[in-house]
Motif scaffolding. Structure first.
Motif, PDB file in Angstrom:
ATOM      1  N   LEU A  46      70.728  42.550  30.170  1.00  0.00           N
ATOM      2  CA  LEU A  46      69.821  42.478  31.322  1.00  0.00           C
ATOM      3  C   LEU A  46      68.745  43.559  31.238  1.00  0.00           C
ATOM      4  CD1 LEU A  46      72.344  41.644  34.172  1.00  0.00           C
ATOM      5  CD2 LEU A  46      70.659  40.115  33.111  1.00  0.00           C
ATOM      6  N   ASP A  47      69.103  44.756  30.768  1.00  0.00           N
ATOM      7  CA  ASP A  47      68.112  45.813  30.569  1.00  0.00           C
ATOM      8  C   ASP A  47      67.061  45.378  29.541  1.00  0.00           C
ATOM      9  OD1 ASP A  47      69.438  47.433  32.383  1.00  0.00           O
ATOM     10  OD2 ASP A  47      70.414  48.663  30.835  1.00  0.00           O
ATOM     11  N   GLU A  48      67.534  44.751  28.469  1.00  0.00           N
ATOM     12  CA  GLU A  48      66.643  44.260  27.418  1.00  0.00           C
ATOM     13  C   GLU A  48      65.696  43.189  27.973  1.00  0.00           C
ATOM     14  OE1 GLU A  48      67.466  41.110  23.954  1.00  0.00           O
ATOM     15  OE2 GLU A  48      68.639  42.945  23.728  1.00  0.00           O
ATOM     16  N   GLN A  49      66.224  42.289  28.783  1.00  0.00           N
ATOM     17  CA  GLN A  49      65.411  41.226  29.379  1.00  0.00           C
ATOM     18  C   GLN A  49      64.383  41.799  30.347  1.00  0.00           C
ATOM     19  OE1 GLN A  49      66.133  38.859  27.078  1.00  0.00           O
ATOM     20  NE2 GLN A  49      65.766  37.466  28.749  1.00  0.00           N
ATOM     21  N   THR A  50      64.783  42.805  31.118  1.00  0.00           N
ATOM     22  CA  THR A  50      63.869  43.451  32.061  1.00  0.00           C
ATOM     23  C   THR A  50      62.727  44.125  31.324  1.00  0.00           C
ATOM     24  OG1 THR A  50      65.677  43.785  33.635  1.00  0.00           O
ATOM     25  CG2 THR A  50      63.723  45.168  33.920  1.00  0.00           C
ATOM     26  N   GLU A  51      63.051  44.838  30.245  1.00  0.00           N
ATOM     27  CA  GLU A  51      62.025  45.511  29.447  1.00  0.00           C
ATOM     28  C   GLU A  51      61.080  44.493  28.814  1.00  0.00           C
ATOM     29  OE1 GLU A  51      59.728  48.437  27.583  1.00  0.00           O
ATOM     30  OE2 GLU A  51      61.023  48.465  29.346  1.00  0.00           O
ATOM     31  N   GLU A  52      61.622  43.395  28.321  1.00  0.00           N
ATOM     32  CA  GLU A  52      60.786  42.357  27.726  1.00  0.00           C
ATOM     33  C   GLU A  52      59.842  41.757  28.775  1.00  0.00           C
ATOM     34  OE1 GLU A  52      61.381  38.001  25.683  1.00  0.00           O
ATOM     35  OE2 GLU A  52      62.886  39.537  25.262  1.00  0.00           O
ATOM     36  N   ALA A  53      60.345  41.512  29.978  1.00  0.00           N
ATOM     37  CA  ALA A  53      59.511  40.974  31.057  1.00  0.00           C
ATOM     38  C   ALA A  53      58.414  41.961  31.438  1.00  0.00           C
ATOM     39  CB  ALA A  53      60.368  40.642  32.270  1.00  0.00           C
ATOM     40  N   ARG A  54      58.746  43.257  31.472  1.00  0.00           N
ATOM     41  CA  ARG A  54      57.759  44.280  31.795  1.00  0.00           C
ATOM     42  C   ARG A  54      56.646  44.304  30.752  1.00  0.00           C
ATOM     43  NH1 ARG A  54      56.106  49.222  30.568  1.00  0.00           N
ATOM     44  NH2 ARG A  54      57.507  49.414  28.798  1.00  0.00           N
ATOM     45  N   ARG A  55      57.034  44.249  29.485  1.00  0.00           N
ATOM     46  CA  ARG A  55      56.046  44.267  28.409  1.00  0.00           C
ATOM     47  C   ARG A  55      55.162  43.022  28.437  1.00  0.00           C
ATOM     48  NH1 ARG A  55      58.846  46.913  23.084  1.00  0.00           N
ATOM     49  NH2 ARG A  55      59.502  48.834  24.104  1.00  0.00           N
ATOM     50  N   MET A  56      55.762  41.872  28.719  1.00  0.00           N
ATOM     51  CA  MET A  56      54.972  40.636  28.796  1.00  0.00           C
ATOM     52  C   MET A  56      53.989  40.698  29.963  1.00  0.00           C
ATOM     53  SD  MET A  56      55.574  38.801  26.211  1.00  0.00           S
ATOM     54  CE  MET A  56      54.678  37.360  26.730  1.00  0.00           C
ATOM     55  N   ALA A  57      54.396  41.268  31.084  1.00  0.00           N
ATOM     56  CA  ALA A  57      53.501  41.400  32.235  1.00  0.00           C
ATOM     57  C   ALA A  57      52.328  42.309  31.884  1.00  0.00           C
ATOM     58  CB  ALA A  57      54.259  41.944  33.446  1.00  0.00           C
ATOM     59  N   LEU A  58      52.597  43.400  31.198  1.00  0.00           N
ATOM     60  CA  LEU A  58      51.524  44.300  30.774  1.00  0.00           C
ATOM     61  C   LEU A  58      50.581  43.608  29.803  1.00  0.00           C
ATOM     62  CD1 LEU A  58      53.462  47.653  30.292  1.00  0.00           C
ATOM     63  CD2 LEU A  58      51.805  47.115  32.090  1.00  0.00           C
ATOM     64  N   TRP A  59      51.160  42.832  28.881  1.00  0.00           N
ATOM     65  CA  TRP A  59      50.343  42.111  27.915  1.00  0.00           C
ATOM     66  C   TRP A  59      49.448  41.096  28.631  1.00  0.00           C
ATOM     67  CZ3 TRP A  59      49.826  37.016  26.365  1.00  0.00           C
ATOM     68  CH2 TRP A  59      49.079  36.825  25.191  1.00  0.00           C
ATOM     69  N   ARG A  60      50.016  40.366  29.603  1.00  0.00           N
ATOM     70  CA  ARG A  60      49.222  39.385  30.348  1.00  0.00           C
ATOM     71  C   ARG A  60      48.103  40.066  31.129  1.00  0.00           C
ATOM     72  NH1 ARG A  60      54.237  36.839  30.773  1.00  0.00           N
ATOM     73  NH2 ARG A  60      54.710  37.786  32.777  1.00  0.00           N
ATOM     74  N   GLN A  61      48.384  41.224  31.696  1.00  0.00           N
ATOM     75  CA  GLN A  61      47.342  41.962  32.419  1.00  0.00           C
ATOM     76  C   GLN A  61      46.225  42.367  31.464  1.00  0.00           C
ATOM     77  OE1 GLN A  61      49.356  45.249  34.223  1.00  0.00           O
ATOM     78  NE2 GLN A  61      50.071  44.054  35.973  1.00  0.00           N
ATOM     79  N   ALA A  62      46.581  42.878  30.312  1.00  0.00           N
ATOM     80  CA  ALA A  62      45.585  43.299  29.322  1.00  0.00           C
ATOM     81  C   ALA A  62      44.797  42.098  28.820  1.00  0.00           C
ATOM     82  CB  ALA A  62      46.255  44.026  28.172  1.00  0.00           C
ATOM     83  N   ASP A  63      45.487  40.985  28.585  1.00  0.00           N
ATOM     84  CA  ASP A  63      44.835  39.774  28.102  1.00  0.00           C
ATOM     85  C   ASP A  63      43.882  39.226  29.163  1.00  0.00           C
ATOM     86  OD1 ASP A  63      44.482  37.860  26.022  1.00  0.00           O
ATOM     87  OD2 ASP A  63      45.633  36.425  27.225  1.00  0.00           O
ATOM     88  N   ALA A  64      44.298  39.236  30.422  1.00  0.00           N
ATOM     89  CA  ALA A  64      43.457  38.738  31.505  1.00  0.00           C
ATOM     90  C   ALA A  64      42.220  39.617  31.664  1.00  0.00           C
ATOM     91  CB  ALA A  64      44.245  38.689  32.812  1.00  0.00           C
ATOM     92  N   ALA A  65      42.357  40.899  31.430  1.00  0.00           N
ATOM     93  CA  ALA A  65      41.228  41.823  31.571  1.00  0.00           C
ATOM     94  C   ALA A  65      40.197  41.625  30.473  1.00  0.00           C
ATOM     95  CB  ALA A  65      41.725  43.265  31.572  1.00  0.00           C
ATOM     96  N   SER A  66      40.546  40.926  29.412  1.00  0.00           N
ATOM     97  CA  SER A  66      39.604  40.738  28.314  1.00  0.00           C
ATOM     98  C   SER A  66      38.757  39.477  28.481  1.00  0.00           C
ATOM     99  CB  SER A  66      40.352  40.686  26.981  1.00  0.00           C
ATOM    100  OG  SER A  66      41.139  39.518  26.907  1.00  0.00           O
ATOM    101  N   PHE A  67      38.973  38.703  29.559  1.00  0.00           N
ATOM    102  CA  PHE A  67      38.163  37.509  29.790  1.00  0.00           C
ATOM    103  C   PHE A  67      36.760  37.906  30.230  1.00  0.00           C
ATOM    104  CE2 PHE A  67      42.384  35.449  30.835  1.00  0.00           C
ATOM    105  CZ  PHE A  67      42.455  34.758  29.644  1.00  0.00           C
ATOM    106  N   PRO A  68      35.738  37.249  29.701  1.00  0.00           N
ATOM    107  CA  PRO A  68      34.363  37.581  30.085  1.00  0.00           C
ATOM    108  C   PRO A  68      34.110  37.476  31.582  1.00  0.00           C
ATOM    109  CG  PRO A  68      34.393  36.104  28.210  1.00  0.00           C
ATOM    110  CD  PRO A  68      35.809  36.238  28.688  1.00  0.00           C
ATOM    111  N   GLU A  69      34.800  36.565  32.271  1.00  0.00           N
ATOM    112  CA  GLU A  69      34.602  36.424  33.715  1.00  0.00           C
ATOM    113  C   GLU A  69      34.962  37.713  34.448  1.00  0.00           C
ATOM    114  OE1 GLU A  69      37.336  33.960  32.444  1.00  0.00           O
ATOM    115  OE2 GLU A  69      35.528  33.369  31.397  1.00  0.00           O
ATOM    116  N   VAL A  70      35.866  38.462  33.855  1.00  0.00           N
ATOM    117  CA  VAL A  70      36.320  39.698  34.487  1.00  0.00           C
ATOM    118  C   VAL A  70      35.292  40.804  34.277  1.00  0.00           C
ATOM    119  CG1 VAL A  70      38.102  41.487  34.492  1.00  0.00           C
ATOM    120  CG2 VAL A  70      38.741  39.088  34.267  1.00  0.00           C
TER     121      VAL A  70
END
Length: 89
Positions: A59-83
């Motif tokens: 469960l700790d591993e899954q939580t860390e993976e979810a946290r990293r994916m959320a950070l990645w999605r935030q970074a990816d969303a910030a790279s859109f030209p609309e932003v």
């Protein structure tokens, strides 16, 4: 000499683990065979058992993976030209 005060690991049946995690028994066994949960085939006839402490680790591993994916999605969303608006020369 081993520490005799340390509790022996407790093992759970895959059905118990499946209920705790809200997944199917086959998924529990797949997690064990993939090495994501610690377990072994014990007894005669051999039946799968999962080390209880490995559930918390999983469960700790899954939580860390979810946290990293959320950070990645935030970074990816910030790279859109609309932003960042129109490009300036």
């Amino acid at each position: 000499m081993p520490d005799s005060s340390a509790p022996a690991p407790r093992f759970l049946a895959p059905a118990q683990v499946a209920e705790l995690l809200g997944i199917e028994v086959d998924e529990v066994i797949a997690l064990v065979t993939a090495g994501r949960l610690r377990g072994a085939q014990l007894g005669s006839p051999a039946r799968w058992r999962v080390e209880e402490t490995s559930i918390g680790d999983y469960l700790d591993e899954q939580t860390e993976e979810a946290r990293r994916m959320a950070l990645w999605r935030q970074a990816d969303a910030a790279s859109f030209p609309e932003v960042w608006g129109p490009q300036r020369s």
